[in-house]
Structure formats: structure tokens, C-alpha cells
Design an enzyme around this catalytic site. Structure first.
Site, mmCIF file in Angstrom:
data_model
loop_
_atom_site.group_PDB
_atom_site.id
_atom_site.type_symbol
_atom_site.label_atom_id
_atom_site.label_comp_id
_atom_site.label_asym_id
_atom_site.label_seq_id
_atom_site.Cartn_x
_atom_site.Cartn_y
_atom_site.Cartn_z
ATOM 1 N N ARG A 163 0.831 -1.230 0.000
ATOM 2 C CA ARG A 163 0.000 0.000 0.000
ATOM 3 C C ARG A 163 0.858 1.270 0.000
ATOM 4 N NH1 ARG A 163 -2.314 -3.763 -0.466
ATOM 5 N NH2 ARG A 163 -4.178 -4.557 0.556
ATOM 6 N N SER A 237 -10.552 -0.569 4.739
ATOM 7 C CA SER A 237 -9.726 -0.759 5.947
ATOM 8 C C SER A 237 -9.288 0.599 6.474
ATOM 9 C CB SER A 237 -8.476 -1.576 5.612
ATOM 10 O OG SER A 237 -8.864 -2.802 5.063
ATOM 11 N N GLU A 333 -4.840 4.039 7.736
ATOM 12 C CA GLU A 333 -4.428 3.916 6.332
ATOM 13 C C GLU A 333 -5.100 5.039 5.528
ATOM 14 O OE1 GLU A 333 -4.957 -0.066 4.652
ATOM 15 O OE2 GLU A 333 -5.298 0.803 2.673
HETATM 16 C C1 LIG Z 1 -15.502 -0.616 0.627
HETATM 17 C C2 LIG Z 1 -14.042 -0.344 0.353
HETATM 18 C C3 LIG Z 1 -13.188 -1.418 0.130
HETATM 19 C C4 LIG Z 1 -11.823 -1.195 -0.147
HETATM 20 N N1 LIG Z 1 -11.021 -2.268 -0.392
HETATM 21 C C5 LIG Z 1 -9.711 -2.076 -0.685
HETATM 22 C C6 LIG Z 1 -8.861 -3.174 -0.987
HETATM 23 O O1 LIG Z 1 -9.293 -4.327 -1.017
HETATM 24 N N2 LIG Z 1 -7.559 -2.920 -1.285
HETATM 25 C C7 LIG Z 1 -7.055 -1.652 -1.305
HETATM 26 O O2 LIG Z 1 -5.870 -1.491 -1.587
HETATM 27 N N3 LIG Z 1 -7.849 -0.587 -1.030
HETATM 28 C C8 LIG Z 1 -9.150 -0.763 -0.720
HETATM 29 N N4 LIG Z 1 -9.951 0.322 -0.425
HETATM 30 C C9 LIG Z 1 -9.376 1.670 -0.422
HETATM 31 C C10 LIG Z 1 -9.549 2.428 -1.765
HETATM 32 O O3 LIG Z 1 -10.439 1.756 -2.597
HETATM 33 C C11 LIG Z 1 -8.209 2.612 -2.480
HETATM 34 O O4 LIG Z 1 -7.282 3.286 -1.654
HETATM 35 C C12 LIG Z 1 -8.371 3.379 -3.803
HETATM 36 O O5 LIG Z 1 -7.203 3.327 -4.561
HETATM 37 C C13 LIG Z 1 -8.760 4.834 -3.594
HETATM 38 O O6 LIG Z 1 -9.111 5.354 -4.857
HETATM 39 P P1 LIG Z 1 -9.774 6.781 -5.009
HETATM 40 O O7 LIG Z 1 -9.879 7.065 -6.467
HETATM 41 O O8 LIG Z 1 -11.030 6.825 -4.236
HETATM 42 O O9 LIG Z 1 -8.657 7.700 -4.373
HETATM 43 P P2 LIG Z 1 -8.717 8.813 -3.226
HETATM 44 O O10 LIG Z 1 -9.064 8.183 -1.928
HETATM 45 O O11 LIG Z 1 -9.561 9.943 -3.665
HETATM 46 O O12 LIG Z 1 -7.186 9.250 -3.238
HETATM 47 C C14 LIG Z 1 -6.180 8.326 -2.863
HETATM 48 C C15 LIG Z 1 -4.812 8.962 -3.084
HETATM 49 O O13 LIG Z 1 -4.542 9.032 -4.474
HETATM 50 C C16 LIG Z 1 -4.194 10.364 -4.834
HETATM 51 N N5 LIG Z 1 -4.690 10.569 -6.216
HETATM 52 C C17 LIG Z 1 -5.879 10.172 -6.714
HETATM 53 N N6 LIG Z 1 -5.970 10.491 -8.013
HETATM 54 C C18 LIG Z 1 -4.804 11.103 -8.356
HETATM 55 C C19 LIG Z 1 -4.294 11.688 -9.565
HETATM 56 N N7 LIG Z 1 -4.983 11.701 -10.714
HETATM 57 N N8 LIG Z 1 -3.057 12.243 -9.532
HETATM 58 C C20 LIG Z 1 -2.329 12.244 -8.389
HETATM 59 N N9 LIG Z 1 -2.763 11.711 -7.224
HETATM 60 C C21 LIG Z 1 -3.981 11.150 -7.207
HETATM 61 C C22 LIG Z 1 -4.829 11.242 -3.782
HETATM 62 O O14 LIG Z 1 -4.167 12.487 -3.666
HETATM 63 C C23 LIG Z 1 -4.670 10.376 -2.545
HETATM 64 O O15 LIG Z 1 -3.363 10.516 -2.025
HETATM 65 C C24 LIG Z 1 -11.324 0.136 -0.170
HETATM 66 C C25 LIG Z 1 -12.199 1.213 0.042
HETATM 67 C C26 LIG Z 1 -13.543 0.986 0.300
HETATM 68 C C27 LIG Z 1 -14.458 2.145 0.489
#
Ligand SMILES: Cc1cc2nc3c(=O)[nH]c(=O)nc-3n(C[C@H](O)[C@H](O)[C@H](O)COP(=O)(O)OP(=O)(O)OC[C@H]3O[C@@H](n4cnc5c(N)ncnc54)[C@H](O)[C@@H]3O)c2cc1C
Length: 337
Positions: A163, A237, A333
Site C-alpha cells: 500500500r 480498511s 491507512e
Molecule cells: C468498501 C471499500 C473497500 C476497499 N477495499 C480495498 C482493498 O481491497 N484494497 C485496497 O488497496 N484498497 C481498498 N480500499 C481503499 C480504496 O479503494 C483505495 O485506496 C483506492 O485506490 C482509492 O481510490 P480513489 O480514487 O477513491 O482515491 P482517493 O481516496 O480519492 O485518493 C487516494 C490517493 O490518491 C491520490 N490521487 C488520486 N488520483 C490522483 C491523480 N490523478 N493524480 C495524483 N494523485 C492522485 C490522492 O491524492 C490520494 O493521495 C477500499 C475502500 C472501500 C471504500
């Protein structure tokens, strides 16, 4: 380019928390990404890059610019026995996984149904069921905010770990990721040795799954285990699994012989934070309008109308109990803003 003032972030965070940003900018082309970088350079104000806000906890209104990519193009380039797939950072991750399965391109199946955008997959190094994004990321394309230059960052240079990536540390807020290039295989080699994948396949009478069958099973397992953010706000998580040194581990093991643990290296062990939280009696409990999910102690939930501060109060209460009972720290996290 979408450019809004006093914009609600409620639809942009899976915790379902109401917060407003002073300005919201969404870019949907390379040109708009460069324009956005110029805007961030010229405006002397804090900024926050988001994807779909599924790893985000908002605790206040954001007095700055929130930026999001809406680039969602997809192109293919054959590369020997593999295919390089270049995907816009604003495409929904699971839509991309579904597209890969439909097009017989393999390597992403085990990461099905993880919420979020393609861009964030390269920041977070998302992982599940024995796979992680770093296994298939070939390179990341971005616009450097400092000078508006388009750059390509090789996967080897992104320092991917559990991660983790450079984007979360020394590269934080330096790049607008515009595309991620994945290296996918036309040969399907299913990874079934994690969690209850095999048991679920067996239950369905499937011996040799197709990529679609594996994806379906992963989706079904995840839906049983994790709350749907559309129904119960959450960010997956909430805490990372703590990694402890041998001495601490041996002390804990003497005290709690039933404690689950996984070796990290010769000197460190990883302990599931969910077990620690469960042992402190938090599973299913609430504090105000925030709570701990009743099936998964690692997931904090918004039971309805919770503020970000209520979730933080709950987080601190859990951390304090784990510290008191086990003498170790668990860290969030989730990005707390
Ligand atoms: C129900 C649920 C289940 C999940 N299960 C998992 C799992 O199994 N495994 C796992 O690893 N994670 C899991 N997650 C966490 C989440 O899905 C991941 O961390 C995911 O990658 C977040 O994506 P996001 O687009 O919502 O990013 P955000 O939460 O909006 O941002 C995450 C990070 O990415 C950066 N970022 C986003 N887009 C860009 C861009 N274009 N340029 C530069 N930086 C950027 C942001 O600044 C931030 O630091 C889960 C979340 C939920 C709600």
C-alpha cells in the site's frame, strides 16, 4: 474543464461526509491537466488531489482547491506476449478490470471491485487476494505541477511496497497523474490461493475458473465481507496492519498465544489490526454516529450523518485501547484531511 466555487464534496467521499471546498477543478484532457497545473502554481493556496475519495476522511471544509482527473480514455499497444494498456486516471478502477476481463487481458482479476479511480491505483498500490497494482503497472504518466511538463515515471522508480509508493511520500502533491499504463497478459494464470477463493469456487462447482468466473467469485466474497459505501459510508480498511519487531512480537505471543501473525522478514511480524480491535471489544460498537462494522473490525463506518471529527474521535478511542491492552500503535491507512 469543470471549475466550481463553494462545491460540496459529499458525492466525492465514500464515508458520506458533508464538507465544502472553496474551489473544485476537474480536468478531462491533457491540455486541461496542464492548465490545472498552471492554476495550482499561480494560486497561492493549498490543494488536494482526489480520485473517488474512497480512502479519504474529511474532517472540515477545505479552504483551497480540490482537483480531480476525469480523463477516461483507453488505448492498447501489443508488446510481445503482453499488451500495454494505457488508461485515463479518472476511469473507475473496477470498470477497467471488467474491461480487461471482457478483452481477455489478464492480471487484474483479483483486484475486482476495489473502489476508486485508475490514477489512485498507482498512488495507493491497491491490493487484495494475493495481487497488487504494482504487479501489472508498467509506467505512470503525469503532469509535473512545478513546471507543467508531461513526464513518464517507470514502475521501478515508484518504490512500490505494501500500500505504498513514492506518490504518498516524497512525490506527494508534485504530480497530476493523467494515465497509468498496465502490462497485461493474454494468458490467464488464475491466482486462487488466497482467502476463501477456492472454497467459493468449489461451492459453485467450478474446477478451472475462467477469468470472468474468478472475477465473479471475488466480487461475491467482497460483497459478503465489506459494507457497500452507498449503503453504509466507509473507506475500507481504516487502519494499517502493524508491523512489530521480534522482541515485541515475542512478548505479545507469550501473553496472547492465539494471536494471528504473518512473517514480514527475519526481524519483523505483521499482526492483523482487525484482530487487535476485535479483542478490545470494538467490533459492532458505536461512538456517536460513527462505529465499527459488525462483520469486519478494520472498517469504521458512518452510521448516518456522522461528521469527520466523530470518526476521528472513534479512531483515537480504538488506538488508545489497542495501545493500553497490547502496548502497540495502530495507524490509519485512510487520508485524514
Ligand atoms: C468498501 C471499500 C473497500 C476497499 N477495499 C480495498 C482493498 O481491497 N484494497 C485496497 O488497496 N484498497 C481498498 N480500499 C481503499 C480504496 O479503494 C483505495 O485506496 C483506492 O485506490 C482509492 O481510490 P480513489 O480514487 O477513491 O482515491 P482517493 O481516496 O480519492 O485518493 C487516494 C490517493 O490518491 C491520490 N490521487 C488520486 N488520483 C490522483 C491523480 N490523478 N493524480 C495524483 N494523485 C492522485 C490522492 O491524492 C490520494 O493521495 C477500499 C475502500 C472501500 C471504500
Amino acid at each position: 474543464m469543470k471549475d466550481e466555487r463553494n462545491y460540496s464534496l459529499l458525492p466525492h467521499n465514500t464515508f458520506g461526509i458533508e464538507a465544502v471546498c472553496r474551489r473544485y477543478v476537474e480536468f478531462s484532457s491533457m491540455e486541461e491537466a496542464r492548465e490545472t497545473a498552471a492554476l495550482l502554481r499561480h494560486e497561492d493556496t493549498p490543494f488536494l488531489i482526489i480520485g473517488r475519495g474512497s480512502n479519504l476522511l474529511l474532517t472540515r471544509d477545505f479552504e483551497g482547491i480540490v482537483v480531480r482527473s476525469a480523463i477516461d480514455d483507453i488505448t492498447l499497444q501489443p508488446a510481445g506476449d503482453h499488451t500495454l494498456v494505457r488508461v485515463g486516471s479518472g476511469m473507475e478502477w473496477d470498470a477497467f478490470v471488467a474491461w480487461c476481463v471482457e478483452h481477455d487481458l489478464h492480471g487484474a482479476e483479483n483486484l475486482s471491485l476495489i473502489p476508486g479511480d485508475v490514477g489512485a491505483s498507482a498512488v495507493q498500490n491497491i491490493g487484495a487476494y494475493g495481487a497488487e497494482a504494482a504487479d501489472i503497472i508498467y509506467k505512470v504518466e503525469a503532469v509535473r505541477i512545478a513546471d507543467g511538463q508531461q513526464v513518464e515515471l517507470k514502475a521501478e522508480d515508484c518504490a512500490y511496497g505494501y500500500r505504498q509508493s513514492r506518490f504518498k511520500h516524497e512525490w506527494k502533491n508534485q504530480y497530476l497523474i493523467t494515465h497509468v499504463v498496465y502490462r497485461l497478459s493474454s494468458v490467464f494464470v488464475p491466482q486462487l490461493d488466497y482467502g476463501n477463493i477456492r472454497a467459493e469456487l468449489q461451492q459453485r462447482g467450478i474446477g478451472q475458473p475462467t477469468a470472468q468466473a474468478l472475477r465473479d467469485v471475488i466480487i461475491a466474497i467482497r460483497q459478503q465481507k465489506l459494507p457497500d459505501p452507498q449503503v453504509l459510508g466507509n473507506a475500507g480498511s481504516f487502519f494499517m496492519n502493524p508491523v512489530v519487531g521480534r522482541e515485541v512480537f515475542e512478548r505479545l505471543q507469550r501473553q496472547f498465544p492465539e494471536m494471528p501473525h504473518y512473517p514480514v522478514d527475519a526481524l519483523h511480524e505483521k499482526i492483523p489490526a482487525a484482530w487487535l480491535i476485535d479483542q478490545c471489544g470494538w467490533k459492532g460498537r458505536s461512538l456517536g454516529r460513527a462505529g465499527v462494522h459488525d462483520r469486519q473490525a478494520l472498517v469504521l463506518v458512518n452510521r448516518g450523518g456522522a461528521s469527520g471529527s466523530e470518526v476521528v474521535t472513534l479512531c483515537h478511542a480504538i488506538q488508545a485501547d489497542v495501545r493500553q491492552r497490547f502496548g502497540i500503535e495502530i495507524s490509519p491507512e485512510v487520508n485524514i484531511v
